[in-house]
Design a protein around this motif. Structure first.
Motif, short mmCIF file in Angstrom:
data_model
loop_
_atom_site.label_atom_id
_atom_site.label_comp_id
_atom_site.label_asym_id
_atom_site.label_seq_id
_atom_site.Cartn_x
_atom_site.Cartn_y
_atom_site.Cartn_z
N ASN A 132 0.83 -1.17 -0.03
CA ASN A 132 -0.03 0.04 -0.02
C ASN A 132 0.82 1.26 -0.01
O ASN A 132 1.34 1.65 0.89
CB ASN A 132 -0.94 -0.09 1.15
CG ASN A 132 -1.83 1.07 1.29
OD1 ASN A 132 -1.77 1.91 0.51
ND2 ASN A 132 -2.81 1.09 2.22
N SER B 230 1.37 4.70 0.25
CA SER B 230 0.53 5.79 0.87
C SER B 230 1.27 6.61 1.93
O SER B 230 2.20 5.99 2.42
CB SER B 230 -0.78 5.56 1.22
OG SER B 230 -0.88 4.50 2.21
N GLU C 131 -0.93 10.46 6.89
CA GLU C 131 -1.77 11.77 6.84
C GLU C 131 -2.08 12.51 7.92
O GLU C 131 -1.77 12.09 9.21
CB GLU C 131 -3.27 11.28 6.13
CG GLU C 131 -3.11 10.52 4.71
CD GLU C 131 -4.35 9.74 4.33
OE1 GLU C 131 -5.34 9.89 4.76
OE2 GLU C 131 -4.03 9.14 3.33
N ARG D 3 4.32 6.06 4.73
CA ARG D 3 3.79 5.32 5.65
C ARG D 3 4.70 4.36 6.17
O ARG D 3 5.20 3.65 5.31
CB ARG D 3 2.44 4.53 5.28
CG ARG D 3 1.20 5.36 5.70
CD ARG D 3 0.16 4.69 5.07
NE ARG D 3 -0.42 3.22 5.66
CZ ARG D 3 0.17 2.20 4.97
NH1 ARG D 3 0.56 2.15 4.03
NH2 ARG D 3 -0.24 1.03 5.73
C1 NAG Z 1 -3.67 2.01 2.20
O1 NAG Z 1 -3.35 2.97 3.39
C2 NAG Z 1 -4.14 4.04 3.46
C3 NAG Z 1 -3.72 4.95 4.64
O2 NAG Z 1 -3.56 4.06 5.87
C4 NAG Z 1 -5.63 3.54 3.91
O3 NAG Z 1 -6.76 4.76 3.91
C5 NAG Z 1 -5.97 2.81 2.40
O4 NAG Z 1 -7.11 2.14 2.90
C6 NAG Z 1 -5.06 1.63 2.44
N1 NAG Z 1 -5.38 0.92 1.23
C7 NAG Z 1 -5.53 -0.38 0.99
C8 NAG Z 1 -5.97 -1.06 -0.40
O5 NAG Z 1 -5.30 -1.21 2.02
#
Ligand code: NAG
Ligand code: NAG
Ligand code: NAG
Length: 401
Positions: free
Chosen positions: A144, A146, A149, A292
């Motif tokens: 993931n 990201s 935030e 992250r």
């Molecule tokens: C990836 O991480 C973000 C932030 O924590 C979260 O909002 C999101 O749902 C996650 N996506 C997946 C596919 O797990």
């Protein structure tokens, strides 16, 4: 008297000669073990065609110089074929730690014993085989990518108000088509890849890699810069050097294996938070993200899953993280000198005179296994790796799973 002086001189000369000879032998042996360690694969049949192309002058600008190519006299081809018969070698995707020089094998074993990040990997694997297509999907679905935030505790407290970028990095990036990931490898020197690199929609660079004075080889454009927390924490120049002020910045810091953001925040590898804030105060308009901390370990798990032996229980390299980040932001990613070209060298960085085999083969980071993975995923040709150090991977957006 003269005799004594002469004899003294002579003995100095002999001593100097022996020293020189010893250094030469040592250097030669180092070189050998490096090339042995790469345990490269050969592809006889492709070689001839690639060298033919080269002899015809197409090289890297094949699209530009096709006209010239057609005029190449056929006997040039024939002689090139004869002369350049020995095949070229590129990274073998099944390289194992047995291919490492003994010093690096020892380092790897020590890291396994140390287990600094309390890694407790329970499988699946190790050694699960995926097709390249399946592995791309596996990465897309399990890593993931990201950023931290402003709603994540403790970044939602007043202490952090106004620091983290509000816009999601995917929105900020828009949708890039072709992207370049430029490693900092010494083998970029004299590569003349600058123009080709700049020709991409976005270019990612790492840490303190400069472009000034190296434009011909690495280009001038910087769209994203991925930096490690150590640099932010300990390099005074981070707040001073102007080349950090361009593009999107992303900092990453290793956490304990799969720890969540609050736990990581209490025990970061490097406490970069104060310098991060200082930088943001100085450059309020530049987007500066924090990766992250879970993401590197999600990627590490897959590296371990597909590798048939234990990999270093340390986070993946910035290089590997940058590749995966760009795979989420771009349709296609061209990676330069992550898989070494014919220019491969023990020189670590194109901008520093520092030698260490570990920079190519890995000591702290499980670099060997990362390269195996990138080679497995590569959709470009072995010629592109050998001549340009270039591997090409599809972005996650453009694959079907
Ligand atoms: C990836 O991480 C973000 C932030 O924590 C979260 O909002 C999101 O749902 C996650 N996506 C997946 C596919 O797990
Ligand atoms: C890592 O594991 C060891 C042994 O189980 C434990 O003592 C230590 O506190 C752990 N470290 C962290 C930071 O969780
Ligand atoms: C921050 O997030 C935590 C955990 O989600 C929550 O308990 C807390 O109330 C939030 N603090 C603020 C100031 O919103």
């Amino acid at each position: 008297m003269i005799h004594i002086i002469l004899r003294k001189k002579l003995s100095y000369f002999v001593l100097a000669f022996f020293l020189f000879a010893i250094i030469c032998v040592w250097k030669e042996r180092k070189k050998e073990s490096y090339y042995d360690s790469l345990k490269l694969e050969t592809e006889g049949s492709r070689v001839v065609t690639s060298l033919e192309k080269l002899a015809m002058g197409s090289g890297s600008q094949s699209s530009v110089s096709t006209g010239k190519g057609s005029q190449a006299p056929s006997n040039t081809r024939a002689s090139a074929k004869a002369k350049l018969e020995p095949s070229f070698q590129v990274w073998n995707k099944d390289s194992s730690s047995k291919n490492l020089p003994s010093r690096l094998r020892t380092i790897r074993r020590n890291y396994l014993k140390m287990n600094k990040y309390n890694v407790t990997y329970k499988g699946p694997g190790p050694g699960i085989k995926f097709s390249a297509e399946a592995l791309r999907c596996h990465l897309r679905d399990h890593v993931n990518v990201s950023m931290v935030e402003s709603t994540d505790f403790p970044f939602n407290t007043s202490e952090w108000e106004g620091y983290l970028p509000k816009e999601n990095i995917r929105t900020k990036a828009g949708s890039w088509g072709r992207c370049a990931v430029v490693s900092s490898a010494g083998s970029l020197k004299s590569s003349q890849l600058g123009r080709e690199i700049d020709d991409h929609d976005a270019v990612l660079r790492f840490n303190a890699a400069p472009t000034a004075n190296f434009e011909q080889d690495v280009g001038t454009k910087t769209t994203v810069r991925l930096i490690n927390s150590q640099l932010v924490t300990t390099e005074k120049r981070f707040l001073e050097d102007s080349f950090y002020n361009e593009g999107i910045l992303i900092v990453w810091d290793p956490s304990i294996y799969h720890s969540d953001i609050p736990k990581w925040y209490e025990h970061p590898d490097y406490s970069f938070f104060n310098n991060y804030k200082s930088y943001c105060n100085m450059h309020p308009d530049q987007p500066f993200y924090i990766l992250r901390p879970q993401m590197p370990w999600e990627l590490w798990d897959i590296l371990q899953e597909i590798s048939p032996e234990e990999i270093q229980p340390n986070p993946p390299s910035s290089g590997m993280l940058g590749i995966i980040i760009m795979m989420t932001l771009c349709d296609q990613v061209d990676i330069y000198e992550f898989l070494p070209s014919k220019r491969k060298t023990d020189v670590c960085y194109y901008y520093q005179k520092f030698f260490d085999t570990a920079c190519t083969m890995g000591a702290y980071h499980p670099l060997l296994f990362e390269k195996n993975m990138v080679k497995h995923l590569n959709q470009g040709t072995d010629e592109d790796i050998y001549f340009h150090g270039k591997a090409t991977l599809s972005g996650f957006r453009s694959i079907r799973c």
